[in-house]
Design a protein around this motif. Structure first.
Motif, PDB file in Angstrom:
ATOM      1  N   CYS A  89      -7.328   0.181   0.872  1.00 26.11           N
ATOM      2  CA  CYS A  89      -6.422  -0.691   1.629  1.00 26.11           C
ATOM      3  C   CYS A  89      -7.173  -1.255   2.834  1.00 26.11           C
ATOM      4  CB  CYS A  89      -5.214   0.121   2.073  1.00 26.11           C
ATOM      5  SG  CYS A  89      -4.151  -0.739   3.243  1.00 26.11           S
TER       6      CYS A  89
ATOM      7  N   ARG B 107       0.150   4.127   0.919  1.00 28.31           N
ATOM      8  CA  ARG B 107      -0.205   5.040   2.018  1.00 28.31           C
ATOM      9  C   ARG B 107       0.363   4.573   3.355  1.00 28.31           C
ATOM     10  NH1 ARG B 107      -3.754   9.311   0.048  1.00 28.31           N
ATOM     11  NH2 ARG B 107      -4.718   8.455  -1.813  1.00 28.31           N
ATOM     12  N   CYS B 108       0.276   3.255   3.634  1.00 26.40           N
ATOM     13  CA  CYS B 108       0.715   2.780   4.955  1.00 26.40           C
ATOM     14  C   CYS B 108       1.873   1.783   4.867  1.00 26.40           C
ATOM     15  CB  CYS B 108      -0.450   2.162   5.719  1.00 26.40           C
ATOM     16  SG  CYS B 108      -1.013   0.561   5.053  1.00 26.40           S
TER      17      CYS B 108
ATOM     18  N   CYS C 271       0.849  -1.196   0.000  1.00 21.37           N
ATOM     19  CA  CYS C 271       0.000   0.000   0.000  1.00 21.37           C
ATOM     20  C   CYS C 271       0.884   1.245   0.000  1.00 21.37           C
ATOM     21  CB  CYS C 271      -0.893  -0.005   1.239  1.00 21.37           C
ATOM     22  SG  CYS C 271      -1.788   1.544   1.474  1.00 21.37           S
TER      23      CYS C 271
ATOM     24  N   CYS D  38      -5.259   0.459   6.279  1.00 30.30           N
ATOM     25  CA  CYS D  38      -5.368   1.886   6.617  1.00 30.30           C
ATOM     26  C   CYS D  38      -6.658   2.509   6.103  1.00 30.30           C
ATOM     27  CB  CYS D  38      -4.150   2.654   6.105  1.00 30.30           C
ATOM     28  SG  CYS D  38      -4.098   2.824   4.302  1.00 30.30           S
TER      29      CYS D  38
HETATM   30 ZN   LIG Z   1      -2.696   1.077   3.573  1.00 35.91          ZN
END
Ligand SMILES: [Zn+2]
Length: 208
Positions: free
Chosen positions: A150, A109-110, A107, A153
């Motif tokens: 995701c 983002r995380c 992911c 997150c």
């Molecule tokens: Zn994520």
């Protein structure tokens, strides 16, 4: 008319392929971009200009006299007789891994990694997040959105922004599939990105 994507999804047993996909080009500039890419590859001698039935089940371009310019340094002795052609994709195309399933994927983002290699079973984990990414690729292929949420997150990112491991998936409107070529160099992929002025992604064949 042969379905180009079919050849990518279902390679003939024993054949392998790699692809390089432009993941930024828009619909209005796809034809011009593909033509520019073809001309550049012909000028460099990486492919020949003529199209022949050499990309397994579709037309493609045989290796040119300087095809090793596209390869890793250790492949200078590669024999073009054992290689097949390069297929140029124009239009909405899902680029699948050369062999095996998509994944692992991280992911953006995380940074959580899904579908990683499981040391106990010695297989890649069957992961619902990977299945969601594959479903998103199929949805995009039919004209839908390519955003994927995701499971950890909760944030959504475009499939092309997920970071892929060995089995990369990519969505693009211009791309190249190299049938039975030795490993393409990272530098070659970078040069294509610079030439097109777009973000590109290289999908390797799987070597387990
Ligand atoms: Zn994520």
């Amino acid at each position: 008319m042969v379905d180009e994507r079919q050849a990518v999804v279902s390679p003939v047993m024993g054949d392998h392929f790699q692809w390089i996909a432009d993941v930024e080009v828009g619909e209005s500039e796809e034809a011009e971009t593909a033509e520019k890419l073809k001309r550049w590859l012909v000028d460099l001698g990486i492919i020949v200009p003529e199209e022949t039935p050499c990309a397994i089940s579709t037309p493609g371009h045989r290796p040119g006299s300087h095809f090793t310019r596209a390869l890793e340094d250790g492949e200078v002795d590669a024999d073009p007789a054992g290689m097949d052609g390069v297929e140029i994709h124009v239009g909405r195309t899902v680029f699948y891994p050369g062999q095996g399933e998509p994944g692992p994927a991280e992911c953006p983002r995380c940074d959580r990694v899904f579908g990683d290699f499981d040391m106990e079973s010695l297989e890649y984990e069957d992961d619902p997040q990977i299945r969601a990414l594959i479903a998103a690729a199929q949805r995009w292929d039919e004209g839908g959105a390519a955003e994927v949420g995701c499971r950890v997150c909760g944030q959504s990112s475009h499939l092309n922004d997920w970071r892929w491991g060995y089995g990369a998936l990519a969505l693009g409107r211009v791309g190249l599939t190299f049938w039975n070529w030795p490993e393409l160099s990272d530098d070659f992929t970078r040069q294509i990105g610079e030439r097109l002025g777009h973000r590109v992604r290289h999908g390797l064949q799987q070597k387990l």
